[in-house]
Scaffold this motif. Structure first.
Motif, PDB file in Angstrom:
ATOM      1  N   ALA A  29       0.871  -1.168   0.000  1.00  0.00           N
ATOM      2  CA  ALA A  29       0.000   0.000   0.000  1.00  0.00           C
ATOM      3  C   ALA A  29       0.911   1.223   0.000  1.00  0.00           C
ATOM      4  O   ALA A  29       2.067   1.149   0.422  1.00  0.00           O
ATOM      5  CB  ALA A  29      -0.911  -0.003   1.217  1.00  0.00           C
ATOM      6  N   GLY A  30       0.398   2.332  -0.473  1.00  0.00           N
ATOM      7  CA  GLY A  30       1.224   3.526  -0.531  1.00  0.00           C
ATOM      8  C   GLY A  30       0.450   4.778  -0.215  1.00  0.00           C
ATOM      9  O   GLY A  30      -0.776   4.817  -0.337  1.00  0.00           O
TER      10      GLY A  30
ATOM     11  N   SER B 225      17.255  26.602  -4.498  1.00  0.00           N
ATOM     12  CA  SER B 225      17.318  25.311  -5.179  1.00  0.00           C
ATOM     13  C   SER B 225      16.164  24.387  -4.784  1.00  0.00           C
ATOM     14  O   SER B 225      16.057  23.270  -5.270  1.00  0.00           O
ATOM     15  CB  SER B 225      18.652  24.622  -4.880  1.00  0.00           C
ATOM     16  N   VAL B 226      15.269  24.847  -3.889  1.00  0.00           N
ATOM     17  CA  VAL B 226      14.120  24.043  -3.476  1.00  0.00           C
ATOM     18  C   VAL B 226      12.999  24.234  -4.493  1.00  0.00           C
ATOM     19  O   VAL B 226      12.558  25.357  -4.730  1.00  0.00           O
ATOM     20  CB  VAL B 226      13.630  24.448  -2.064  1.00  0.00           C
ATOM     21  N   PRO B 227      12.535  23.143  -5.114  1.00  0.00           N
ATOM     22  CA  PRO B 227      11.465  23.280  -6.113  1.00  0.00           C
ATOM     23  C   PRO B 227      10.141  23.686  -5.467  1.00  0.00           C
ATOM     24  O   PRO B 227       9.949  23.527  -4.254  1.00  0.00           O
ATOM     25  CB  PRO B 227      11.365  21.880  -6.739  1.00  0.00           C
ATOM     26  N   ALA B 228       9.225  24.182  -6.274  1.00  0.00           N
ATOM     27  CA  ALA B 228       7.915  24.606  -5.774  1.00  0.00           C
ATOM     28  C   ALA B 228       7.088  23.422  -5.303  1.00  0.00           C
ATOM     29  O   ALA B 228       6.238  23.561  -4.434  1.00  0.00           O
ATOM     30  CB  ALA B 228       7.168  25.377  -6.862  1.00  0.00           C
ATOM     31  N   ILE B 229       7.322  22.254  -5.890  1.00  0.00           N
ATOM     32  CA  ILE B 229       6.570  21.060  -5.519  1.00  0.00           C
ATOM     33  C   ILE B 229       7.553  19.967  -5.134  1.00  0.00           C
ATOM     34  O   ILE B 229       8.453  19.631  -5.887  1.00  0.00           O
ATOM     35  CB  ILE B 229       5.698  20.570  -6.694  1.00  0.00           C
ATOM     36  N   THR B 230       7.367  19.418  -3.925  1.00  0.00           N
ATOM     37  CA  THR B 230       8.137  18.257  -3.501  1.00  0.00           C
ATOM     38  C   THR B 230       7.150  17.185  -3.070  1.00  0.00           C
ATOM     39  O   THR B 230       6.014  17.474  -2.701  1.00  0.00           O
ATOM     40  CB  THR B 230       9.107  18.592  -2.351  1.00  0.00           C
ATOM     41  N   SER B 231       7.606  15.935  -3.115  1.00  0.00           N
ATOM     42  CA  SER B 231       6.705  14.836  -2.814  1.00  0.00           C
ATOM     43  C   SER B 231       7.469  13.674  -2.195  1.00  0.00           C
ATOM     44  O   SER B 231       8.614  13.415  -2.560  1.00  0.00           O
ATOM     45  CB  SER B 231       6.029  14.389  -4.118  1.00  0.00           C
ATOM     46  N   LEU B 232       6.815  13.000  -1.276  1.00  0.00           N
ATOM     47  CA  LEU B 232       7.346  11.776  -0.671  1.00  0.00           C
ATOM     48  C   LEU B 232       6.324  10.666  -0.842  1.00  0.00           C
ATOM     49  O   LEU B 232       5.118  10.911  -0.815  1.00  0.00           O
ATOM     50  CB  LEU B 232       7.598  11.953   0.826  1.00  0.00           C
ATOM     51  N   MET B 233       6.802   9.435  -0.992  1.00  0.00           N
ATOM     52  CA  MET B 233       5.936   8.266  -1.064  1.00  0.00           C
ATOM     53  C   MET B 233       6.312   7.341   0.077  1.00  0.00           C
ATOM     54  O   MET B 233       7.489   7.038   0.275  1.00  0.00           O
ATOM     55  CB  MET B 233       6.125   7.558  -2.399  1.00  0.00           C
ATOM     56  N   LEU B 234       5.316   6.915   0.835  1.00  0.00           N
ATOM     57  CA  LEU B 234       5.505   5.937   1.896  1.00  0.00           C
ATOM     58  C   LEU B 234       4.893   4.629   1.418  1.00  0.00           C
ATOM     59  O   LEU B 234       3.696   4.580   1.104  1.00  0.00           O
ATOM     60  CB  LEU B 234       4.813   6.396   3.183  1.00  0.00           C
ATOM     61  N   LEU B 235       5.708   3.591   1.316  1.00  0.00           N
ATOM     62  CA  LEU B 235       5.221   2.265   0.937  1.00  0.00           C
ATOM     63  C   LEU B 235       5.135   1.406   2.184  1.00  0.00           C
ATOM     64  O   LEU B 235       6.059   1.391   3.005  1.00  0.00           O
ATOM     65  CB  LEU B 235       6.143   1.614  -0.089  1.00  0.00           C
ATOM     66  N   VAL B 236       4.027   0.671   2.312  1.00  0.00           N
ATOM     67  CA  VAL B 236       3.738  -0.109   3.509  1.00  0.00           C
ATOM     68  C   VAL B 236       3.340  -1.525   3.106  1.00  0.00           C
ATOM     69  O   VAL B 236       2.597  -1.724   2.146  1.00  0.00           O
ATOM     70  CB  VAL B 236       2.583   0.559   4.303  1.00  0.00           C
TER      71      VAL B 236
ATOM     72  N   HIS C 233       0.989  -4.201   3.358  1.00  0.00           N
ATOM     73  CA  HIS C 233      -0.413  -4.148   3.775  1.00  0.00           C
ATOM     74  C   HIS C 233      -0.802  -5.265   4.749  1.00  0.00           C
ATOM     75  O   HIS C 233      -1.788  -5.161   5.458  1.00  0.00           O
ATOM     76  CB  HIS C 233      -1.339  -4.165   2.556  1.00  0.00           C
ATOM     77  N   ARG C 234      -0.028  -6.309   4.809  1.00  0.00           N
ATOM     78  CA  ARG C 234      -0.365  -7.413   5.721  1.00  0.00           C
ATOM     79  C   ARG C 234      -0.114  -7.046   7.170  1.00  0.00           C
ATOM     80  O   ARG C 234      -0.888  -7.412   8.056  1.00  0.00           O
ATOM     81  CB  ARG C 234       0.444  -8.657   5.354  1.00  0.00           C
ATOM     82  N   HIS C 235       0.957  -6.320   7.422  1.00  0.00           N
ATOM     83  CA  HIS C 235       1.331  -6.013   8.800  1.00  0.00           C
ATOM     84  C   HIS C 235       1.352  -4.521   9.114  1.00  0.00           C
ATOM     85  O   HIS C 235       1.479  -4.126  10.262  1.00  0.00           O
ATOM     86  CB  HIS C 235       2.718  -6.597   9.124  1.00  0.00           C
ATOM     87  N   GLY C 236       1.307  -3.701   8.066  1.00  0.00           N
ATOM     88  CA  GLY C 236       1.372  -2.260   8.269  1.00  0.00           C
ATOM     89  C   GLY C 236       2.772  -1.731   8.474  1.00  0.00           C
ATOM     90  O   GLY C 236       2.962  -0.577   8.851  1.00  0.00           O
ATOM     91  N   ASP C 237       3.772  -2.585   8.216  1.00  0.00           N
ATOM     92  CA  ASP C 237       5.154  -2.158   8.403  1.00  0.00           C
ATOM     93  C   ASP C 237       5.620  -1.294   7.233  1.00  0.00           C
ATOM     94  O   ASP C 237       5.423  -1.657   6.072  1.00  0.00           O
ATOM     95  CB  ASP C 237       6.078  -3.379   8.502  1.00  0.00           C
TER      96      ASP C 237
END
Length: 183
Positions: free
Chosen positions: A2-3, A15-26, A28-32
């Motif tokens: 899951a993400g 040098s910091v862009p106007a849009i930044t993004s992070l993705m958290l992948l988990v 799904h069976r344990h939520g780790d």
């Protein structure tokens, strides 16, 4: 698996862009958590891909001129991907508040496009008489005026407040992916 994607939108600073993004992948069976990924590039590709699908389905089939307002990460992604869904495209005009940034974006563009690509000095030149317009800025005030948009133009507003309300009221159709996202 899951993400969750987290996106920050603001003004570019140094040098910091106007849009930044992070993705958290988990797991799904344990939520780790499995991974935390810098997803800024992925967010840009996804946004440009959504616009490309809309352009392919909704723009006039023989669109010849594309105008892009904004030469930041989103503008460049759209510059890279939209020509692939516009088979009759002959010209791309790109505008940025800083002309040099638009020139750099136009000069770096590859993608096999054989038409003319030009950086322009003002938004009106980028928009007037185009078949497809994409605005991707962090503008707080409108950049695009109603009288610049020709009848039948496909307009994709990626940023926040880039065209006047008069222009929006004149559109035949308005399609959004989420009305609440602007709250």
């Amino acid at each position: 698996m899951a993400g969750m994607k987290w996106v920050r939108v603001g003004k570019a600073a140094g040098s910091v862009p106007a849009i930044t993004s992070l993705m958290l992948l988990v797991d799904h069976r344990h939520g780790d958590p499995i991974a935390i990924i810098d997803a800024t590039w992925l967010n840009g590709v996804r946004t440009a891909a959504v616009t490309a699908v809309a352009v392919r389905e909704l723009a006039v089939p023989d669109a010849k001129v594309l105008g892009i307002i904004g030469a930041g990460a989103q503008g460049r992604m759209h510059l890279q991907y939209l020509p692939s869904v516009l088979p009759h495209l002959q010209e791309i005009r790109i505008y940025s508040r800083r002309y040099e940034k638009a020139r750099t974006a136009a000069g770096e563009f590859g993608g096999g496009f054989r038409g003319r690509i030009v950086a322009v000095h003002d938004a009106e030149t980028a928009v007037r008489d185009t078949d497809v317009v994409v605005s991707a800025t962090t503008a707080d005030t409108p950049v695009i005026q109603q009288e610049w948009l020709k009848e039948g133009v496909f307009y994709a507003q990626i940023g926040g407040h880039e065209c006047t309300f008069e222009a929006a009221y004149a559109f035949d159709k308005i399609l959004v992916d989420d009305w609440r996202s602007s709250d």
